[in-house]
Design a protein around this motif. Structure first.
Motif, PDB file in Angstrom:
ATOM      1  N   ILE A  32      11.136  -8.723  -2.361  1.00  0.00           N
ATOM      2  CA  ILE A  32      12.557  -9.033  -2.197  1.00  0.00           C
ATOM      3  C   ILE A  32      12.816 -10.538  -2.267  1.00  0.00           C
ATOM      4  O   ILE A  32      13.678 -10.989  -3.003  1.00  0.00           O
ATOM      5  CB  ILE A  32      13.095  -8.460  -0.870  1.00  0.00           C
ATOM      6  CG1 ILE A  32      12.992  -6.931  -0.885  1.00  0.00           C
ATOM      7  CG2 ILE A  32      14.534  -8.906  -0.627  1.00  0.00           C
ATOM      8  CD1 ILE A  32      13.308  -6.269   0.432  1.00  0.00           C
ATOM      9  N   ALA A  33      12.031 -11.341  -1.494  1.00  0.00           N
ATOM     10  CA  ALA A  33      12.318 -12.781  -1.437  1.00  0.00           C
ATOM     11  C   ALA A  33      11.091 -13.551  -0.975  1.00  0.00           C
ATOM     12  O   ALA A  33      10.198 -13.010  -0.319  1.00  0.00           O
ATOM     13  CB  ALA A  33      13.482 -13.052  -0.483  1.00  0.00           C
ATOM     14  N   ILE A  34      11.082 -14.842  -1.317  1.00  0.00           N
ATOM     15  CA  ILE A  34      10.065 -15.772  -0.836  1.00  0.00           C
ATOM     16  C   ILE A  34      10.751 -17.074  -0.450  1.00  0.00           C
ATOM     17  O   ILE A  34      11.728 -17.482  -1.095  1.00  0.00           O
ATOM     18  CB  ILE A  34       8.954 -16.042  -1.886  1.00  0.00           C
ATOM     19  CG1 ILE A  34       7.848 -16.938  -1.304  1.00  0.00           C
ATOM     20  CG2 ILE A  34       9.532 -16.633  -3.157  1.00  0.00           C
ATOM     21  CD1 ILE A  34       6.616 -17.083  -2.198  1.00  0.00           C
ATOM     22  N   ARG A  35      10.254 -17.716   0.603  1.00  0.00           N
ATOM     23  CA  ARG A  35      10.669 -19.049   0.999  1.00  0.00           C
ATOM     24  C   ARG A  35       9.409 -19.854   1.273  1.00  0.00           C
ATOM     25  O   ARG A  35       8.552 -19.422   2.046  1.00  0.00           O
ATOM     26  CB  ARG A  35      11.539 -19.029   2.263  1.00  0.00           C
ATOM     27  CG  ARG A  35      12.852 -18.286   2.141  1.00  0.00           C
ATOM     28  CD  ARG A  35      13.791 -18.979   1.153  1.00  0.00           C
ATOM     29  NE  ARG A  35      15.096 -18.359   1.099  1.00  0.00           N
ATOM     30  CZ  ARG A  35      15.425 -17.363   0.278  1.00  0.00           C
ATOM     31  NH1 ARG A  35      14.532 -16.850  -0.546  1.00  0.00           N
ATOM     32  NH2 ARG A  35      16.648 -16.875   0.275  1.00  0.00           N
TER      33      ARG A  35
ATOM     34  N   ILE B 204       4.786 -19.906   4.395  1.00  0.00           N
ATOM     35  CA  ILE B 204       5.144 -19.188   3.183  1.00  0.00           C
ATOM     36  C   ILE B 204       5.641 -17.831   3.669  1.00  0.00           C
ATOM     37  O   ILE B 204       4.857 -17.000   4.134  1.00  0.00           O
ATOM     38  CB  ILE B 204       3.947 -19.014   2.224  1.00  0.00           C
ATOM     39  CG1 ILE B 204       3.176 -20.323   2.041  1.00  0.00           C
ATOM     40  CG2 ILE B 204       4.422 -18.424   0.900  1.00  0.00           C
ATOM     41  CD1 ILE B 204       3.979 -21.525   1.643  1.00  0.00           C
ATOM     42  N   MET B 205       6.942 -17.623   3.609  1.00  0.00           N
ATOM     43  CA  MET B 205       7.548 -16.409   4.124  1.00  0.00           C
ATOM     44  C   MET B 205       7.946 -15.513   2.960  1.00  0.00           C
ATOM     45  O   MET B 205       8.674 -15.943   2.059  1.00  0.00           O
ATOM     46  CB  MET B 205       8.787 -16.742   4.960  1.00  0.00           C
ATOM     47  CG  MET B 205       9.427 -15.538   5.585  1.00  0.00           C
ATOM     48  SD  MET B 205      10.796 -15.960   6.697  1.00  0.00           S
ATOM     49  CE  MET B 205      12.007 -16.542   5.525  1.00  0.00           C
ATOM     50  N   THR B 206       7.435 -14.273   2.975  1.00  0.00           N
ATOM     51  CA  THR B 206       7.817 -13.308   1.954  1.00  0.00           C
ATOM     52  C   THR B 206       8.473 -12.107   2.617  1.00  0.00           C
ATOM     53  O   THR B 206       8.109 -11.712   3.725  1.00  0.00           O
ATOM     54  CB  THR B 206       6.613 -12.840   1.115  1.00  0.00           C
ATOM     55  OG1 THR B 206       5.588 -12.339   1.970  1.00  0.00           O
ATOM     56  CG2 THR B 206       6.059 -13.986   0.279  1.00  0.00           C
ATOM     57  N   LEU B 207       9.446 -11.542   1.929  1.00  0.00           N
ATOM     58  CA  LEU B 207      10.168 -10.365   2.400  1.00  0.00           C
ATOM     59  C   LEU B 207       9.924  -9.239   1.404  1.00  0.00           C
ATOM     60  O   LEU B 207      10.070  -9.436   0.194  1.00  0.00           O
ATOM     61  CB  LEU B 207      11.666 -10.674   2.518  1.00  0.00           C
ATOM     62  CG  LEU B 207      12.594  -9.533   2.898  1.00  0.00           C
ATOM     63  CD1 LEU B 207      12.240  -8.943   4.263  1.00  0.00           C
ATOM     64  CD2 LEU B 207      14.050 -10.004   2.887  1.00  0.00           C
ATOM     65  N   TRP B 208       9.548  -8.084   1.946  1.00  0.00           N
ATOM     66  CA  TRP B 208       9.191  -6.911   1.154  1.00  0.00           C
ATOM     67  C   TRP B 208      10.048  -5.726   1.578  1.00  0.00           C
ATOM     68  O   TRP B 208      10.531  -5.695   2.703  1.00  0.00           O
ATOM     69  CB  TRP B 208       7.714  -6.572   1.371  1.00  0.00           C
ATOM     70  CG  TRP B 208       6.823  -7.701   0.980  1.00  0.00           C
ATOM     71  CD1 TRP B 208       6.414  -8.750   1.768  1.00  0.00           C
ATOM     72  CD2 TRP B 208       6.275  -7.939  -0.301  1.00  0.00           C
ATOM     73  NE1 TRP B 208       5.642  -9.607   1.038  1.00  0.00           N
ATOM     74  CE2 TRP B 208       5.531  -9.132  -0.237  1.00  0.00           C
ATOM     75  CE3 TRP B 208       6.323  -7.245  -1.511  1.00  0.00           C
ATOM     76  CZ2 TRP B 208       4.847  -9.654  -1.332  1.00  0.00           C
ATOM     77  CZ3 TRP B 208       5.635  -7.766  -2.597  1.00  0.00           C
ATOM     78  CH2 TRP B 208       4.908  -8.957  -2.498  1.00  0.00           C
ATOM     79  N   GLU B 209      10.180  -4.750   0.698  1.00  0.00           N
ATOM     80  CA  GLU B 209      10.906  -3.525   1.051  1.00  0.00           C
ATOM     81  C   GLU B 209      10.268  -2.854   2.263  1.00  0.00           C
ATOM     82  O   GLU B 209      10.959  -2.343   3.129  1.00  0.00           O
ATOM     83  CB  GLU B 209      10.929  -2.554  -0.127  1.00  0.00           C
ATOM     84  CG  GLU B 209      11.840  -2.984  -1.247  1.00  0.00           C
ATOM     85  CD  GLU B 209      11.798  -2.023  -2.426  1.00  0.00           C
ATOM     86  OE1 GLU B 209      11.094  -0.978  -2.373  1.00  0.00           O
ATOM     87  OE2 GLU B 209      12.469  -2.327  -3.424  1.00  0.00           O
ATOM     88  N   ASN B 210       8.922  -2.868   2.313  1.00  0.00           N
ATOM     89  CA  ASN B 210       8.190  -2.255   3.416  1.00  0.00           C
ATOM     90  C   ASN B 210       6.745  -2.759   3.404  1.00  0.00           C
ATOM     91  O   ASN B 210       6.347  -3.497   2.488  1.00  0.00           O
ATOM     92  CB  ASN B 210       8.236  -0.723   3.326  1.00  0.00           C
ATOM     93  CG  ASN B 210       7.826  -0.218   1.955  1.00  0.00           C
ATOM     94  OD1 ASN B 210       6.851  -0.677   1.370  1.00  0.00           O
ATOM     95  ND2 ASN B 210       8.585   0.728   1.434  1.00  0.00           N
TER      96      ASN B 210
END
Length: 170
Positions: free
Chosen positions: A100-103, A115-121
């Protein structure tokens, strides 16, 4: 763009989130604690936040999913090379199923990048972690330009924190 983090109980952080509902914030939790992030161009209203500058980003943060925060301590001397590598990364993660996203977050008060990543699950994250693309993306981080392992830029071991963004509808 800045990103601020506050740690506390879910109930306490939820009150802050509700009080500032017009802001871009996400509350997440794991078995140990809860974390509220605030992404903004301005200052945060948190009392004592961990403060970061967003130096690379892709995708939009949303209020659902699975979050992985890779915390990487970097020496002052190692910062330019570390940031150069992330700013010039291949971008393989963006094509991973469930991404979904990375920061990429530069610390303003400490030596630890996030390093923050966002995933569906969690399943989507594990799929990425076990993929050939993940191996390729992380292979170059282990070596410097001359092929030698570059441990001098990292004063301590990195560590990972994982969170789930609660589904408030249930």
């Amino acid at each position: 763009m800045k990103l601020y983090m506050a740690i506390g109980t879910y109930e306490f952080l939820k009150k802050i989130e509700q009080k500032h509902s017009n802001e871009s914030m996400i509350i997440m939790q794991n078995a140990e604690t809860s974390l509220l992030i605030h992404e903004t161009e301005g200052d945060s209203f948190f009392q004592e936040p961990r403060r970061y500058e967003v130096i690379d980003r892709s995708g939009s943060l949303q209020n659902s999913g699975f979050v992985v925060c890779n915390n990487i301590p970097v020496t002052d001397e190692g910062r330019p090379l570390f940031e150069y590598r992330f700013k010039n990364r291949a971008g393989l993660i963006e094509n991973a199923p469930g991404f979904i996203a990375i920061r990429v977050l530069r610390p303003l008060d400490t030596d630890t990048y996030v390093i923050m990543t966002l995933w569906e699950n969690e399943k989507a994250f594990l799929g990425w972690k076990n993929s050939k693309q993940y191996s390729n993306a992380h292979e170059n981080k282990k070596k410097s330009n001359d092929g030698e392992t570059k441990k001098d830029n990292f004063p301590r071991a990195s560590y990972v924190k994982q969170y789930t963004i609660p589904n408030e509808e249930n």
